[in-house]
Scaffold this motif. Structure first.
Motif, PDB file in Angstrom:
ATOM      1  N   GLU A  60       0.823  -1.217   0.000  1.00  0.00           N
ATOM      2  CA  GLU A  60       0.000   0.000   0.000  1.00  0.00           C
ATOM      3  C   GLU A  60       0.849   1.256   0.000  1.00  0.00           C
ATOM      4  OE1 GLU A  60      -2.819   0.186   3.181  1.00  0.00           O
ATOM      5  OE2 GLU A  60      -3.732  -1.722   2.642  1.00  0.00           O
ATOM      6  N   LEU A  61       1.900   1.269   0.814  1.00  0.00           N
ATOM      7  CA  LEU A  61       2.686   2.480   0.994  1.00  0.00           C
ATOM      8  C   LEU A  61       3.923   2.568   0.122  1.00  0.00           C
ATOM      9  CD1 LEU A  61       2.332   2.857   4.849  1.00  0.00           C
ATOM     10  CD2 LEU A  61       1.077   4.039   3.056  1.00  0.00           C
ATOM     11  N   GLY A  62       4.343   1.466  -0.469  1.00  0.00           N
ATOM     12  CA  GLY A  62       5.460   1.504  -1.401  1.00  0.00           C
ATOM     13  C   GLY A  62       6.830   1.621  -0.781  1.00  0.00           C
ATOM     14  N   PHE A  63       7.061   0.989   0.371  1.00  0.00           N
ATOM     15  CA  PHE A  63       8.393   0.963   0.966  1.00  0.00           C
ATOM     16  C   PHE A  63       9.271   0.057   0.108  1.00  0.00           C
ATOM     17  CE2 PHE A  63       5.861   1.244   5.109  1.00  0.00           C
ATOM     18  CZ  PHE A  63       5.947   2.625   5.171  1.00  0.00           C
ATOM     19  N   VAL A  64      10.198   0.625  -0.651  1.00  0.00           N
ATOM     20  CA  VAL A  64      10.955  -0.149  -1.636  1.00  0.00           C
ATOM     21  C   VAL A  64      11.760  -1.271  -0.986  1.00  0.00           C
ATOM     22  CG1 VAL A  64      12.753  -0.057  -3.407  1.00  0.00           C
ATOM     23  CG2 VAL A  64      11.063   1.754  -3.257  1.00  0.00           C
TER      24      VAL A  64
END
Length: 167
Positions: A90-94
């Protein structure tokens, strides 16, 4: 030093994020036990604040899952990935996305589920392309090539590399 300052400051999110950064660094430095301790502390605090099914838990949970996989604790690793990867997505923490999807693929592979491994990599590729996360895309291409070579398909691995445009 940074952790001591954060503990005194009472900024919970910053402390959780710091543990999520410290853990992988310690692991890469060969300090596996210290890495797991840092990530467990971050995860415990995240669960206390937001529950296991939260973006906070994904910060520490996915790197911890990756280390658990590397130390052959597949069941716990799979559980952490299953519970926390949707929130990193959901948040796109790579870094968390990379750890989560690569670990999911490796667990599938370890359990003789090659199709599941490639599905995990396909999901990660889709997210990487949609969100323009090149670092994630490159990590997924690398893992896909590794799996193809292990399966005895160097021709497919070469094609995958060419199609990725990384040459």
């Amino acid at each position: 030093t940074a952790q001591g300052i954060l503990n005194r400051s009472q900024f919970t999110f910053a402390s959780i994020a710091l543990q999520a950064s410290i853990g992988p660094s310690l692991f890469f430095a060969g300090r596996t036990d210290a890495a797991m301790t840092a990530l467990e502390q971050g995860l415990t605090e995240a669960v206390r604040c937001g529950g296991i099914n939260s973006d906070l838990a994904a910060l520490s949970g996915l790197p911890l899952g990756e280390i658990l996989y590397e130390t052959n604790q597949l069941d716990r690793a799979a559980q952490l990935v299953r519970e926390t990867l949707p929130y990193a997505t959901e948040l796109g923490f790579v870094d968390q996305l990379r750890a989560g999807f690569i670990t999911r693929a490796r667990i599938c592979r370890a359990r003789s589920d090659q199709a599941g491994a490639f599905r995990a990599l396909d999901q990660a590729t889709t997210i990487a392309i949609e969100r323009r996360l090149d670092r994630l895309r490159f990590a997924v291409v690398e893992e896909r090539i590794r799996l193809l070579i292990q399966d005895g398909h160097p021709d497919l691995a070469a094609r995958c590399l060419n199609e990725a445009g990384i040459t």
